[in-house]
Write a protein that holds these residues in place. Structure first.
Motif, PDB file in Angstrom:
ATOM      1  N   TYR A  90      -2.241 -13.553  19.922  1.00 50.90           N
ATOM      2  CA  TYR A  90      -1.146 -14.447  19.255  1.00 50.90           C
ATOM      3  C   TYR A  90      -1.747 -15.970  19.769  1.00 50.90           C
ATOM      4  O   TYR A  90      -1.647 -15.382  20.750  1.00 50.90           O
ATOM      5  CB  TYR A  90      -0.095 -13.374  19.969  1.00 50.90           C
ATOM      6  CG  TYR A  90       1.241 -14.127  19.351  1.00 50.90           C
ATOM      7  CD1 TYR A  90       1.947 -14.041  18.571  1.00 50.90           C
ATOM      8  CD2 TYR A  90       1.933 -14.627  21.098  1.00 50.90           C
ATOM      9  CE1 TYR A  90       2.877 -14.793  17.905  1.00 50.90           C
ATOM     10  CE2 TYR A  90       3.490 -15.127  20.639  1.00 50.90           C
ATOM     11  CZ  TYR A  90       3.632 -14.680  19.772  1.00 50.90           C
ATOM     12  OH  TYR A  90       4.405 -16.047  19.424  1.00 50.90           O
TER      13      TYR A  90
ATOM     14  N   ASN B  19       2.704 -17.821  15.184  1.00 54.61           N
ATOM     15  CA  ASN B  19       3.981 -18.869  15.296  1.00 54.61           C
ATOM     16  C   ASN B  19       3.872 -18.844  13.427  1.00 54.61           C
ATOM     17  O   ASN B  19       3.667 -19.182  12.087  1.00 54.61           O
ATOM     18  CB  ASN B  19       4.481 -18.858  16.804  1.00 54.61           C
ATOM     19  CG  ASN B  19       5.314 -19.119  17.080  1.00 54.61           C
ATOM     20  OD1 ASN B  19       6.590 -18.418  16.205  1.00 54.61           O
ATOM     21  ND2 ASN B  19       5.192 -19.053  17.812  1.00 54.61           N
TER      22      ASN B  19
ATOM     23  N   SER C 231       0.635 -18.496  19.577  1.00 56.22           N
ATOM     24  CA  SER C 231       1.790 -19.045  20.475  1.00 56.22           C
ATOM     25  C   SER C 231       2.166 -19.986  20.264  1.00 56.22           C
ATOM     26  O   SER C 231       3.609 -20.463  19.782  1.00 56.22           O
ATOM     27  CB  SER C 231       2.302 -18.964  21.575  1.00 56.22           C
ATOM     28  OG  SER C 231       1.446 -18.840  22.540  1.00 56.22           O
ATOM     29  N   ASP C 232       0.732 -20.763  19.857  1.00 57.12           N
ATOM     30  CA  ASP C 232       1.311 -22.145  19.767  1.00 57.12           C
ATOM     31  C   ASP C 232       1.109 -22.830  18.143  1.00 57.12           C
ATOM     32  O   ASP C 232       0.727 -23.878  18.348  1.00 57.12           O
ATOM     33  CB  ASP C 232       0.433 -23.102  20.688  1.00 57.12           C
ATOM     34  CG  ASP C 232      -0.650 -22.989  20.831  1.00 57.12           C
ATOM     35  OD1 ASP C 232      -0.974 -21.785  19.744  1.00 57.12           O
ATOM     36  OD2 ASP C 232      -1.342 -23.860  21.371  1.00 57.12           O
TER      37      ASP C 232
ATOM     38  N   PRO D 171       3.088 -15.195  26.034  1.00 55.27           N
ATOM     39  CA  PRO D 171       2.330 -16.202  25.874  1.00 55.27           C
ATOM     40  C   PRO D 171       1.359 -15.531  24.731  1.00 55.27           C
ATOM     41  O   PRO D 171       0.378 -14.525  24.922  1.00 55.27           O
ATOM     42  CB  PRO D 171       1.378 -15.407  27.361  1.00 55.27           C
ATOM     43  CG  PRO D 171       2.193 -14.971  27.850  1.00 55.27           C
ATOM     44  CD  PRO D 171       3.737 -13.591  27.350  1.00 55.27           C
ATOM     45  N   GLY D 172       0.318 -16.623  24.398  1.00 52.25           N
ATOM     46  CA  GLY D 172      -0.196 -16.641  23.682  1.00 52.25           C
ATOM     47  C   GLY D 172      -1.380 -16.016  24.885  1.00 52.25           C
ATOM     48  O   GLY D 172      -1.541 -15.796  25.301  1.00 52.25           O
TER      49      GLY D 172
ATOM     50  N   HIS E 282       1.928 -23.190  14.428  1.00 54.03           N
ATOM     51  CA  HIS E 282       3.579 -22.790  13.484  1.00 54.03           C
ATOM     52  C   HIS E 282       2.857 -22.964  12.430  1.00 54.03           C
ATOM     53  O   HIS E 282       2.960 -23.781  11.938  1.00 54.03           O
ATOM     54  CB  HIS E 282       4.493 -23.449  13.835  1.00 54.03           C
ATOM     55  CG  HIS E 282       5.221 -23.053  15.605  1.00 54.03           C
ATOM     56  ND1 HIS E 282       4.456 -23.704  16.840  1.00 54.03           N
ATOM     57  CD2 HIS E 282       6.497 -22.787  16.016  1.00 54.03           C
ATOM     58  CE1 HIS E 282       4.854 -23.391  17.445  1.00 54.03           C
ATOM     59  NE2 HIS E 282       6.293 -22.749  17.198  1.00 54.03           N
TER      60      HIS E 282
ATOM     61  N   ARG F 176       9.392 -21.762  16.233  1.00 54.61           N
ATOM     62  CA  ARG F 176      10.470 -20.373  16.920  1.00 54.61           C
ATOM     63  C   ARG F 176       9.352 -20.262  18.345  1.00 54.61           C
ATOM     64  O   ARG F 176       8.332 -20.867  18.674  1.00 54.61           O
ATOM     65  CB  ARG F 176       9.873 -19.183  16.269  1.00 54.61           C
ATOM     66  CG  ARG F 176       9.757 -17.951  16.699  1.00 54.61           C
ATOM     67  CD  ARG F 176       9.865 -16.724  15.709  1.00 54.61           C
ATOM     68  NE  ARG F 176       9.779 -15.450  16.124  1.00 54.61           N
ATOM     69  CZ  ARG F 176       9.419 -14.434  17.261  1.00 54.61           C
ATOM     70  NH1 ARG F 176       8.004 -14.893  17.730  1.00 54.61           N
ATOM     71  NH2 ARG F 176       9.715 -13.485  17.809  1.00 54.61           N
TER      72      ARG F 176
ATOM     73  N   PRO G 198       7.568 -18.525  21.449  1.00 52.51           N
ATOM     74  CA  PRO G 198       7.391 -17.110  21.937  1.00 52.51           C
ATOM     75  C   PRO G 198       8.201 -16.301  22.429  1.00 52.51           C
ATOM     76  O   PRO G 198       8.422 -16.622  23.030  1.00 52.51           O
ATOM     77  CB  PRO G 198       6.070 -18.340  22.599  1.00 52.51           C
ATOM     78  CG  PRO G 198       5.799 -19.069  23.593  1.00 52.51           C
ATOM     79  CD  PRO G 198       7.323 -19.644  22.430  1.00 52.51           C
ATOM     80  N   ARG G 199       7.364 -14.894  21.717  1.00 49.54           N
ATOM     81  CA  ARG G 199       8.401 -13.929  22.146  1.00 49.54           C
ATOM     82  C   ARG G 199       7.054 -13.562  23.684  1.00 49.54           C
ATOM     83  O   ARG G 199       7.366 -12.741  24.260  1.00 49.54           O
ATOM     84  CB  ARG G 199       7.805 -12.637  21.519  1.00 49.54           C
ATOM     85  CG  ARG G 199       8.816 -12.755  20.390  1.00 49.54           C
ATOM     86  CD  ARG G 199      10.158 -11.980  20.710  1.00 49.54           C
ATOM     87  NE  ARG G 199      10.698 -10.725  21.706  1.00 49.54           N
ATOM     88  CZ  ARG G 199       9.927  -9.631  20.255  1.00 49.54           C
ATOM     89  NH1 ARG G 199      10.360 -10.084  19.500  1.00 49.54           N
ATOM     90  NH2 ARG G 199      10.457  -9.049  20.873  1.00 49.54           N
TER      91      ARG G 199
END
Length: 343
Positions: A205, A119, A207-208, A136-137, A210, A131, A133-134
């Protein structure tokens, strides 16, 4: 001399204002086994001087000078020069956190995936905005996310729309001759990711995490009016590239969703403060855009319930053709609303 673990490709064009912190953020990475390709795309400022300074200070830095051709051609040249096992991209006005490359490499190797997407956050002058997340990770087989790669129906565009905060396998890129499409001036990053992932088995991905900082000035989207902005070139390229597996991709559905997303971006562009058109002409342009028969046939494919409240509000304005409200919202409630809509 062994090849480096990661090649970091940095396309540069007149970036003197932010280039020093950008390069320093790469050279101070906790992962030291890297090469840094600084590719000057015909800058007319002091960017080339800055690049040469860093090359003299650090043997990991290579400077490549070329005539101005644009970011896609510049990144493609970097892919040709790169010797690393993995590829990372960094724009010349952005930065990486110190652990960025270590996190990406460790994740890719431990999870045994073909790509890692982390991210990012935005530098709005002195502020940082992270940002959301689009998705879930986690680890995703590409077959599981094919139906949302191009557009998931939430007005968010391509699922992985940036090549920043990502790590790719050089072998896979070379094996399938994956390159940035130089005729595509908008969403060229996302198109590259679509092409790469369709040749991949899985991705991860984070997600957490950045790890990548985009630099943005605090200004409204309306101040960046581009009358000749080509919103369709990436769609044409995606359609052409994806046709052989169109059924597996749900391609028609995704392209219809993308048509709505593009209409939002076009409408925001039309409402720019720098658009010389009169109020009446701007409303006429919005009416023509919102009333287009092709657009009207795309609404049933959208996932309105999954949109955040800002995008849902804008979506309803487009769907119900509320041109005056759209104009007033965009002109007078920006930059806050527009930044949330575009993320």
């Amino acid at each position: 001399m062994s090849n480096p673990k990661v090649s970091v490709i940095v396309p540069i064009y007149n970036a003197e204002a932010f280039l020093v912190p950008c390069i320093k953020s790469v050279l101070t990475q906790t992962l030291e086994d890297i090469e840094v390709l600084l590719i000057d795309d015909g800058s007319s400022d002091s960017s080339a001087v800055i690049c040469r300074h860093f090359m003299q200070q650090d043997a990991r830095v290579t400077v490549i000078n070329k005539e101005n051709e644009g970011v896609s051609a510049t990144r493609n040249l970097g892919l040709t020069w790169a010797r690393g096992e993995y590829i990372a991209f960094l724009d010349a006005d952005d930065t990486l956190i110190e652990q960025a490359l270590e996190v990406l490499v460790q994740t890719l190797e431990e999870k045994q995936v073909d790509a890692v997407f982390a991210n990012y956050f935005y530098h709005y002058n002195e502020k940082k905005i992270y940002r959301g997340p689009r998705i879930p990770g986690g680890i995703y087989p590409v077959t599981e996310i094919r139906s949302q790669l191009i557009d998931d129906g939430t007005l968010s565009g391509i699922l992985f729309g940036s090549v920043g905060a990502a790590l790719y396998k050089k072998e896979l890129i070379d094996q399938h001759h994956i390159r940035f499409q130089e005729e595509v001036a908008l969403n060229e990053d996302g198109l590259f990711n679509v092409m790469y992932l369709l040749q991949s088995s899985s991705c991860c991905y984070l997600s957490d995490q950045h790890i990548y900082g985009y630099r943005k000035a605090i200004e409204s989207v309306t101040s960046r009016f581009q009358p000749n902005k080509n919103f369709d070139s990436a769609t044409i390229a995606i359609d052409r590239y994806c046709q052989p597996i169109s059924q597996e991709l749900f391609l028609e559905q995704q392209l219809r969703r993308r048509r709505v997303s593009i209409s939002l971006w076009q409408a925001l562009n039309i409402c720019s403060e720098e658009n010389p058109a009169s109020y009446r002409m701007t409303i006429r342009q919005l009416k023509e855009l919102f009333g287009h028969q092709e657009l009207q046939g795309c609404f049933p494919y959208m996932e309105e319930e999954k949109m955040n409240r800002y995008k849902r509000f804008y979506y309803q304005l487009i769907k119900k053709r509320r041109t005056h409200i759209f104009y007033l919202m965009t002109r007078f409630l920006l930059p806050t609303a527009s930044r949330l809509v575009k993320r």
